[in-house]
Write a protein that holds these residues in place. Structure first.
Motif, mmCIF file in Angstrom:
data_model
loop_
_atom_site.group_PDB
_atom_site.id
_atom_site.type_symbol
_atom_site.label_atom_id
_atom_site.label_comp_id
_atom_site.label_asym_id
_atom_site.label_seq_id
_atom_site.Cartn_x
_atom_site.Cartn_y
_atom_site.Cartn_z
ATOM 1 N N GLN A 112 -13.205 -9.470 5.937
ATOM 2 C CA GLN A 112 -11.996 -10.134 6.421
ATOM 3 C C GLN A 112 -10.772 -9.694 5.615
ATOM 4 O O GLN A 112 -9.733 -9.337 6.172
ATOM 5 C CB GLN A 112 -12.156 -11.658 6.304
ATOM 6 N N ASP A 113 -10.919 -9.715 4.287
ATOM 7 C CA ASP A 113 -9.771 -9.424 3.431
ATOM 8 C C ASP A 113 -9.312 -7.977 3.545
ATOM 9 O O ASP A 113 -8.116 -7.688 3.632
ATOM 10 C CB ASP A 113 -10.113 -9.728 1.965
ATOM 11 N N GLU A 114 -10.280 -7.061 3.533
ATOM 12 C CA GLU A 114 -9.909 -5.654 3.471
ATOM 13 C C GLU A 114 -9.438 -5.112 4.816
ATOM 14 O O GLU A 114 -8.855 -4.027 4.872
ATOM 15 C CB GLU A 114 -11.086 -4.819 2.952
ATOM 16 N N ALA A 115 -9.679 -5.878 5.891
ATOM 17 C CA ALA A 115 -9.146 -5.454 7.193
ATOM 18 C C ALA A 115 -7.622 -5.515 7.198
ATOM 19 O O ALA A 115 -6.969 -4.804 7.961
ATOM 20 C CB ALA A 115 -9.728 -6.323 8.302
ATOM 21 N N GLY A 116 -7.069 -6.397 6.337
ATOM 22 C CA GLY A 116 -5.616 -6.451 6.185
ATOM 23 C C GLY A 116 -4.914 -7.027 7.402
ATOM 24 O O GLY A 116 -5.524 -7.619 8.291
ATOM 25 N N PRO A 117 -3.600 -6.826 7.490
ATOM 26 C CA PRO A 117 -2.817 -7.401 8.582
ATOM 27 C C PRO A 117 -3.121 -6.795 9.948
ATOM 28 O O PRO A 117 -2.703 -7.322 10.970
ATOM 29 C CB PRO A 117 -1.368 -7.114 8.168
ATOM 30 N N GLY A 118 -3.860 -5.683 9.985
ATOM 31 C CA GLY A 118 -4.211 -5.084 11.269
ATOM 32 C C GLY A 118 -5.273 -5.860 12.024
ATOM 33 O O GLY A 118 -5.458 -5.671 13.230
ATOM 34 N N THR A 157 -5.631 -15.087 9.626
ATOM 35 C CA THR A 157 -5.276 -13.812 10.243
ATOM 36 C C THR A 157 -3.887 -13.872 10.871
ATOM 37 O O THR A 157 -3.080 -12.942 10.729
ATOM 38 C CB THR A 157 -6.327 -13.437 11.307
ATOM 39 N N ARG A 158 -3.594 -14.955 11.538
ATOM 40 C CA ARG A 158 -2.271 -15.106 12.152
ATOM 41 C C ARG A 158 -1.176 -15.177 11.090
ATOM 42 O O ARG A 158 -0.077 -14.607 11.276
ATOM 43 C CB ARG A 158 -2.258 -16.363 13.021
ATOM 44 N N LEU A 159 -1.457 -15.855 9.991
ATOM 45 C CA LEU A 159 -0.478 -15.926 8.908
ATOM 46 C C LEU A 159 -0.228 -14.538 8.320
ATOM 47 O O LEU A 159 0.923 -14.157 8.058
ATOM 48 C CB LEU A 159 -0.979 -16.873 7.817
ATOM 49 N N ARG A 160 -1.302 -13.769 8.121
ATOM 50 C CA ARG A 160 -1.149 -12.428 7.559
ATOM 51 C C ARG A 160 -0.344 -11.527 8.482
ATOM 52 O O ARG A 160 0.511 -10.765 8.035
ATOM 53 C CB ARG A 160 -2.532 -11.814 7.305
ATOM 54 N N ARG A 161 -0.614 -11.613 9.769
ATOM 55 C CA ARG A 161 0.087 -10.742 10.720
ATOM 56 C C ARG A 161 1.567 -11.116 10.822
ATOM 57 O O ARG A 161 2.420 -10.248 11.020
ATOM 58 C CB ARG A 161 -0.575 -10.823 12.096
ATOM 59 N N ALA A 170 -1.163 -6.932 -4.706
ATOM 60 C CA ALA A 170 -1.211 -5.520 -4.303
ATOM 61 C C ALA A 170 -1.484 -5.375 -2.811
ATOM 62 O O ALA A 170 -1.010 -4.432 -2.172
ATOM 63 C CB ALA A 170 -2.283 -4.783 -5.110
ATOM 64 N N ASP A 171 -2.241 -6.341 -2.244
ATOM 65 C CA ASP A 171 -2.592 -6.287 -0.828
ATOM 66 C C ASP A 171 -1.528 -6.907 0.077
ATOM 67 O O ASP A 171 -1.680 -6.902 1.297
ATOM 68 C CB ASP A 171 -3.916 -7.021 -0.591
ATOM 69 N N GLY A 172 -0.489 -7.502 -0.506
ATOM 70 C CA GLY A 172 0.511 -8.176 0.308
ATOM 71 C C GLY A 172 0.003 -9.479 0.894
ATOM 72 O O GLY A 172 0.493 -9.937 1.939
ATOM 73 N N GLU A 173 -0.962 -10.096 0.230
ATOM 74 C CA GLU A 173 -1.564 -11.341 0.710
ATOM 75 C C GLU A 173 -0.549 -12.482 0.660
ATOM 76 O O GLU A 173 0.308 -12.543 -0.230
ATOM 77 C CB GLU A 173 -2.779 -11.670 -0.168
ATOM 78 N N THR A 174 -0.627 -13.391 1.635
ATOM 79 C CA THR A 174 0.237 -14.569 1.635
ATOM 80 C C THR A 174 -0.548 -15.857 1.403
ATOM 81 O O THR A 174 0.053 -16.883 1.072
ATOM 82 C CB THR A 174 0.996 -14.695 2.971
ATOM 83 N N THR A 175 -1.872 -15.829 1.610
ATOM 84 C CA THR A 175 -2.677 -17.035 1.513
ATOM 85 C C THR A 175 -3.371 -17.105 0.161
ATOM 86 O O THR A 175 -4.560 -16.836 0.024
ATOM 87 C CB THR A 175 -3.692 -17.104 2.669
ATOM 88 N N ASN A 176 -2.597 -17.451 -0.835
ATOM 89 C CA ASN A 176 -3.056 -17.659 -2.205
ATOM 90 C C ASN A 176 -2.219 -18.807 -2.749
ATOM 91 O O ASN A 176 -0.996 -18.841 -2.544
ATOM 92 C CB ASN A 176 -2.866 -16.379 -3.021
#
Length: 320
Positions: free
Chosen positions: A84-90, A157-161, A228-234
């Motif tokens: 899930q995590d490494e799939a990224g915003p795509g 996923t929606r938050l990341r996108r 580094a991954d641009g994560e928002t859910t932390n």
């Protein structure tokens, strides 16, 4: 960015199963056989992540074959989380829904093909070994918790996108559900004890602060990788966004919430014990499992401080 490990305000447990080396060897053999690790590099990554040690710390006095099963579940959970995590915003929510539809089908009794992805074949084997001695009510509860994780992953996923950071009110529930809440159900087959339906509300109320403590400690140690991954859910980033503060200040706020939640855990344990006495369900087995579960945040922290998992960014263990 250095990963800020200490202090969390809670103790790290030194307890570990005496047969931890056997547990690790069996877990590696299983992961290799199921294809969750495909080469020597993957095996070394699994060793350095010390997933077997996490199981041996959490279930430190369970029968060794049950701890091996638990280690295999944790390995599977880590693989799912990484995918899930490494799939990224795509990654889109439809892909998450389709992936979980296949996993839910396995839990509901559908078979898997020989050429199915490793995570699906591994789940089928784990489920057959875990669910058989458990009641239908336990199996339905477990599946319901998997669905809660599915919904939380879709929301994540929606938050990341969108790049949106969740609010301080939204985040704890979201994080609790992405943090594999069904793993707490596994404590029952590991210790061959099923929680009575009348005691479940108090039991689940005990699991919530334990889950939160583990998730929020994870958030702190994964700050560098998530940044580094641009994560928002932390939780650290949630505090930064809400307060407009720097990273050290946000980390301090999360540590403060960890210390508050540690007190909530003591309150929930007392409430569970009172309810068990009221229902005449306070058996030695239940009381021992309750005490063991309350040690899980400390056991998990002991693992976090020794695992390589959050020391640097790496690709997932397995491919979809």
């Amino acid at each position: 960015m250095a990963t800020p490990l200490e202090p969390f305000g809670i103790p790290a447990s030194p307890l570990i199963h005496p047969e931890v080396e056997v547990i690790e060897a069996e877990n590696l053999r299983w992961a290799r056989r199921l294809g969750l690790v495909g080469d020597a590099r993957g095996e070394e990554r699994l060793r350095r992540a010390r997933i077997a040690q996490a199981a041996a710390r959490i279930a430190w006095h369970a029968p060794v074959e049950r701890v091996v099963l638990f280690a295999q579940w944790l390995t599977w959970i880590i693989v799912i989380d990484d995918l899930q995590d490494e799939a990224g915003p795509g990654l889109d929510s439809g892909a998450v829904h389709r992936a979980y539809a296949r996993l839910e089908g396995i839990l509901e009794g559908q078979g898997t093909d020989a050429d199915a992805p490793a995570v699906e074949r591994a789940l089928a084997e784990l489920w057959s070994r875990t669910a058989t001695p458990m009641s239908r009510a336990w199996r339905e509860r477990f599946i319901g918790h998997v669905r809660l994780q599915r919904d939380a992953f879709i929301e994540q996923t929606r938050l990341r996108r969108s790049g949106r950071v969740p609010t301080l009110d939204e985040y704890p529930r979201l994080r609790r559900h992405t943090n594999s809440i069904f793993a707490f159900d596994l404590s029952e087959p590991v210790y061959a004890l099923e929680i009575a339906p009348a005691l479940l509300p108090a039991w689940l109320a005990l699991c919530e602060p334990i889950n939160d403590l583990m998730a929020w400690c994870n958030d702190i140690v994964s700050v560098a990788r998530d940044a580094a991954d641009g994560e928002t859910t932390n939780y650290v980033f949630v505090f930064q966004h809400a307060l407009g503060c720097d990273t050290p200040t946000a980390v301090a706020r999360v540590r403060g919430r960890i210390q508050e939640r540690w007190k909530d855990l003591a309150t929930a344990e007392q409430a569970l014990r009172r309810e068990a006495r009221r229902l005449a369900l306070d058996t030695p087995g239940l009381l021992r499992l309750t005490a063991t579960l309350c040690q899980v945040p400390s056991a998990h922290l002991g693992w976090l401080l020794e695992s390589s998992r959050y020391q640097s960014w790496e690709a997932p263990i397995a491919s979809p």
